[in-house]
Design an enzyme around this catalytic site. Sequence first.
Site, PDB file in Angstrom:
ATOM      1  N   SER A   1       5.067   3.342  -7.983  1.00  7.75           N
ATOM      2  CA  SER A   1       4.418   2.073  -6.930  1.00  7.75           C
ATOM      3  C   SER A   1       3.051   2.759  -6.331  1.00  7.75           C
ATOM      4  O   SER A   1       2.460   1.327  -5.688  1.00  7.75           O
ATOM      5  CB  SER A   1       5.396   2.130  -5.861  1.00  7.75           C
ATOM      6  OG  SER A   1       6.192   3.383  -5.274  1.00  7.75           O
TER       7      SER A   1
ATOM      8  N   ASP B   1       3.843   1.253   4.930  1.00  4.07           N
ATOM      9  CA  ASP B   1       5.047   1.559   4.843  1.00  4.07           C
ATOM     10  C   ASP B   1       5.852   2.765   4.715  1.00  4.07           C
ATOM     11  O   ASP B   1       4.998   3.891   4.711  1.00  4.07           O
ATOM     12  CB  ASP B   1       5.732   0.534   3.777  1.00  4.07           C
ATOM     13  CG  ASP B   1       5.867   1.409   2.748  1.00  4.07           C
ATOM     14  OD1 ASP B   1       5.158   1.989   2.593  1.00  4.07           O
ATOM     15  OD2 ASP B   1       5.579   0.436   1.267  1.00  4.07           O
TER      16      ASP B   1
ATOM     17  N   HIS C   1       3.875   5.025   1.149  1.00  2.00           N
ATOM     18  CA  HIS C   1       2.790   4.309  -0.186  1.00  2.00           C
ATOM     19  C   HIS C   1       0.947   3.989   1.523  1.00  2.00           C
ATOM     20  O   HIS C   1       1.723   3.708   2.778  1.00  2.00           O
ATOM     21  CB  HIS C   1       2.940   2.622  -0.303  1.00  2.00           C
ATOM     22  CG  HIS C   1       3.805   3.055  -1.450  1.00  2.00           C
ATOM     23  ND1 HIS C   1       5.184   2.139  -0.584  1.00  2.00           N
ATOM     24  CD2 HIS C   1       3.934   2.613  -2.088  1.00  2.00           C
ATOM     25  CE1 HIS C   1       5.622   2.377  -2.095  1.00  2.00           C
ATOM     26  NE2 HIS C   1       5.589   3.318  -2.965  1.00  2.00           N
TER      27      HIS C   1
END
Length: 363
Positions: free
Chosen positions: A34, A324, A327
């Site tokens: 991600s 977040d 990340h």
Amino acid sequence: MSILSCFLVSWVFFVLGNLVNHVEGSAFFVFGDSLVDNGNNNFLATSARAEAPPYGIDYPSHRPTGRFSNGLNIPDIISERMGWEATMPYLSPQLNGQKLLVGANFASAGVGVLNDTGFQFVNIIRIYQQLNYFEEYQRKVSALIGEEETERLVNEALVLITLGGNDFVNNYYLVPYSARSRQFSLQNYVPFVISEYKKVLQRLHKLGARRVLVTGTGPLGCVPAELALHSRNGECAQELQRAASLYNPQLVQMLKKLNNDIGDDVFIAANTNQMHLDFINNPRQFGFTSSKRACCGQGPYNGIGLCTPLSNLCANRNLYVFWDPFHPSERANRLIVEQIFTGSNTYMDPMNLSTIVAMDSRV
């Protein structure tokens, strides 16, 4: 020669000329999780998606793109710095024709080195499937420009791969007494993951990659999600920090041995762990006001659950290390990319990206 024939000949030369121009530039290929996924998971039936606001709030379109960021991620910023068009997700229907010659992003949120990592996300592109797609990509490009030019395009391309963090966060430490933690002690699990990662990189090299940036894990115990679970006073979770401290040096040693076996500096280690620790230990030096609390989230440190339209949202994303619970913000990503380009051997081993570009320009 008829007017139609003249037109067709001119059109063919125009298309071929554009293809040659693209081939002469450098392609960029991205693999991993991600941290570098730019939208592949949006085309999959999985919970590991960044498809809702406020993701993308600072992206040029101000809309979610599938990137786990408020704006650009690391591959985007590398492309920007190199003067390249950004790569597209490999699963995007729009990635076809000449756009293929820019490269492709194969990354998928939730994946790790191991196939059982991220099983809770169900339908994600595990790393060997990403490599299978890379083979498929090369067949598509060969149909456009021929096998010889395709091989040259891949050999001269820059490759970025980011794996490893999920093998701890979303596997070994996902639940107490996980299957992997019952199978391995941490001291034995780390070399196991490294040995499996070596096989991934060997296959990537076999598929033609010759300039590969390999990022380590960040400080796993310092992300807001782990602080929310384990921290009372903002201290990093020690067990996850121990995992990162074991994994990252062993990754560098494995890359050095691979390069030695190959006889060339194919694999470049990016010490993203230290890059992140710099922000976390001294955020104000880098212009951040918060290195513990996520910009978007809820609960302690905004580290619980996902970033959603109902989450707390900071007003100025540039002041936060973390966007977040897991990340980095776009601004943190920009600082990381700056170190990738210009960092000393503390951060980039055996050389930084600017050195690679200078070396390749002389060839």
